[in-house]
Motif scaffolding. Structure first.
Motif, short mmCIF file in Angstrom:
data_model
loop_
_atom_site.label_atom_id
_atom_site.label_comp_id
_atom_site.label_asym_id
_atom_site.label_seq_id
_atom_site.Cartn_x
_atom_site.Cartn_y
_atom_site.Cartn_z
N LYS A 1 0.83 -1.21 0.00
CA LYS A 1 0.00 0.00 0.00
C LYS A 1 0.86 1.26 0.00
O LYS A 1 0.42 2.32 -0.46
N ASN A 2 2.08 1.15 0.55
CA ASN A 2 3.00 2.29 0.60
C ASN A 2 4.41 1.80 0.26
O ASN A 2 5.37 2.09 0.98
N LEU B 1 11.90 -6.01 7.90
CA LEU B 1 10.51 -5.84 7.46
C LEU B 1 9.96 -4.51 7.97
O LEU B 1 9.28 -3.78 7.24
N SER B 2 10.28 -4.20 9.22
CA SER B 2 9.85 -2.93 9.80
C SER B 2 10.47 -1.75 9.05
O SER B 2 9.83 -0.71 8.83
N LEU B 3 11.73 -1.90 8.65
CA LEU B 3 12.44 -0.86 7.89
C LEU B 3 11.70 -0.54 6.59
O LEU B 3 11.41 0.64 6.30
N PHE B 4 11.37 -1.56 5.81
CA PHE B 4 10.71 -1.34 4.52
C PHE B 4 9.25 -0.91 4.71
O PHE B 4 8.73 -0.14 3.89
N LEU C 1 20.10 -0.31 3.79
CA LEU C 1 20.81 -1.53 3.42
C LEU C 1 22.11 -1.21 2.69
O LEU C 1 23.10 -1.94 2.83
N SER C 2 22.14 -0.13 1.93
CA SER C 2 23.37 0.30 1.28
C SER C 2 24.40 0.72 2.32
O SER C 2 25.59 0.38 2.21
N TYR D 1 9.70 2.93 5.96
CA TYR D 1 10.41 3.87 5.08
C TYR D 1 10.39 3.46 3.61
O TYR D 1 11.03 4.12 2.78
N GLY D 2 9.67 2.38 3.31
CA GLY D 2 9.48 1.99 1.93
C GLY D 2 10.75 1.53 1.23
O GLY D 2 11.80 1.35 1.85
N PHE D 3 10.63 1.37 -0.07
CA PHE D 3 11.76 0.89 -0.88
C PHE D 3 12.92 1.90 -0.83
O PHE D 3 14.08 1.51 -0.73
N VAL D 4 12.60 3.19 -0.88
CA VAL D 4 13.63 4.22 -0.91
C VAL D 4 14.44 4.21 0.38
O VAL D 4 15.68 4.11 0.36
N GLY D 5 13.77 4.31 1.52
CA GLY D 5 14.47 4.32 2.81
C GLY D 5 15.16 3.00 3.09
O GLY D 5 16.27 2.96 3.64
#
Length: 415
Positions: free
Chosen positions: A288-289, A327-330, A342-343, A333-337
């Motif tokens: 959804k986000n 999972l909480s990270l994505f 992860l980078s 903050y979505g794909f961008v965050g």
């Protein structure tokens, strides 16, 4: 090294948040480095720090643009991510004096012993001993098999009992192993196992057992060392069990109730069940986000403390967040965050690995790897933890010592 006790004075007596005070001081350190940087001493800003800074900026964007929260100056020093970034930047641009590092290392060993003694008192006598005031529960018992214990670290942060203790423990064991003090190595491993068991936190137990990777990888005869510890590990666990029972600690109860969760018959009631539920809920709500994430609604900056009710209801009201860090990270903050963080983690681990390979000191790398592994079962994106920062400091020191020794060898050849 003294942060648990400084935090006790700051938070417990003066009523000032220790991490916020520390973060304010880090700004001064960053400012001084920027002022005194020159051509002979250029400012270092490695790739991993760039991605960490971008992730932090995205977290601010998420809070104050996506969630439309009111910005306050206080959020520039009340965010642990900022304090972590500043300290990492400072460490990267410091030259670590040998005498200074050895002093820190000596002090750290004493504080680890004090942490073990404190957690034994909390288990055998009172779980509220030297515990932060807002965490005190008058109904708790020092003999509880499931009550998580924080030793001396509750005043610094809720995760510091692991991320403060374990990295320094790894450094101490590696140092003793390199000096070939095998008996002392076994004693320190015993202390670490006892401590991790008494915290009742499985992620701390896993991170503590990574000490055997450190011992194995730093030994020249890895095969024989592997065979040795194949027999030594069960021996240490058995000794830990009887040692705890001898001082009145119900070790069997802790293993059964907290580690194995034998009192819970259904998988859904166990820790593994909550992680499986987290995966299902993530797959349901993330899309959804997916690009920019939903934001850190409850725990983020400027938050009102209200729940993310859609997430809580999807989790069957068993929790208010996904208890899997990535999972909480994505989700937040979505794909961008998520990609930014992860980078950062990738470049950070790569740097630490290369330094470990170069210096033959693997404990700092394993400590940071432990941070990455811990996020499989908990949620933390900040390195504002004394153990993690000391591991980075130690890594910098070992690299400088290696360079210094190589230069000395070149000079001797010319002479």
């Amino acid at each position: 090294m003294f942060s648990p006790f400084l935090a006790y004075v700051s938070l417990g007596i003066v009523k000032m948040d220790f991490n916020s005070t520390l973060t304010v001081l880090t700004y001064i350190g960053v400012f001084l480095i920027l002022i005194y940087g020159n051509k002979s001493n250029p400012i270092k800003f490695p790739t991993y720090l760039l991605f960490y800074l971008l992730f932090i900026l995205y977290v601010y964007h998420s809070a104050f643009y996506q969630l439309n929260r009111e910005f306050k100056i206080a959020y520039l020093y009340k965010n642990a991510l900022i304090g972590a970034f500043n300290l990492l930047f400072i460490i990267e641009n410091l030259s670590i004096n040998k005498k200074y590092f050895e002093y820190l290392f000596k002090i750290s060993k004493k504080i680890i012993i004090l942490a073990v003694i404190t957690i034994l008192i909390q288990q055998a006598y009172s779980a509220n001993f030297f515990l932060r005031e807002d965490m005190v529960d008058e109904n708790t018992s020092g003999t509880s098999n499931v009550e998580r214990l924080h030793s001396i670290y509750s005043w610094v942060g809720s995760l510091t009992n692991g991320l403060g203790f374990v990295p320094i423990f790894l450094l101490v064991v590696e140092d003793l192993n390199k000096r070939k003090h095998s008996k002392r190595v076994l004693l320190w491993i015993l202390l670490g196992v006892v401590y991790s068991l008494l915290t009742k936190s499985r992620w701390i137990m896993v991170n503590t057992l990574m000490v055997f990777i450190v011992v194995l990888i730093t030994h020249h005869d890895k095969f024989n060392e592997f065979l040795k510890y194949l027999f030594v590990i069960p021996f240490i666990l058995i000794i830990s069990y009887f040692t705890l029972n001898a001082i009145g600690v119900n070790a069997e109860g802790i293993v059964n109730e907290r580690v194995l969760e034998k009192g819970k018959s259904k998988v859904s009631e166990k820790s593994a069940g909550t992680r499986l539920l987290a995966i299902q809920v993530f797959n349901k709500l993330y899309w959804k986000n997916a690009v920019f994430g939903k934001g850190d609604i409850k725990y983020g900056m400027g938050g009102t403390g209200r729940q993310d009710y859609e997430l809580r209801n999807a989790l069957a009201r068993k929790s208010s967040q996904l208890h899997v860090g990535y999972l909480s990270l994505f989700y937040m903050y979505g794909f961008v965050g998520g990609i930014l963080f992860l980078s950062f983690l990738f470049f950070f681990l790569r740097k630490m690995y290369r330094n470990a390979k170069n210096t033959a000191h693997w404990a700092p790398f394993i400590a940071i790897l432990g941070f990455a592994v811990a996020n499989l079962t908990l949620v933390t994106f900040s390195l504002l933890e004394l153990g993690l920062l000391f591991a980075v400091l130690a890594d910098k020191y070992f690299v400088e010592q290696k360079k210094s020794n190589l230069m000395l060898k070149k000079v001797k050849k010319h002479v």
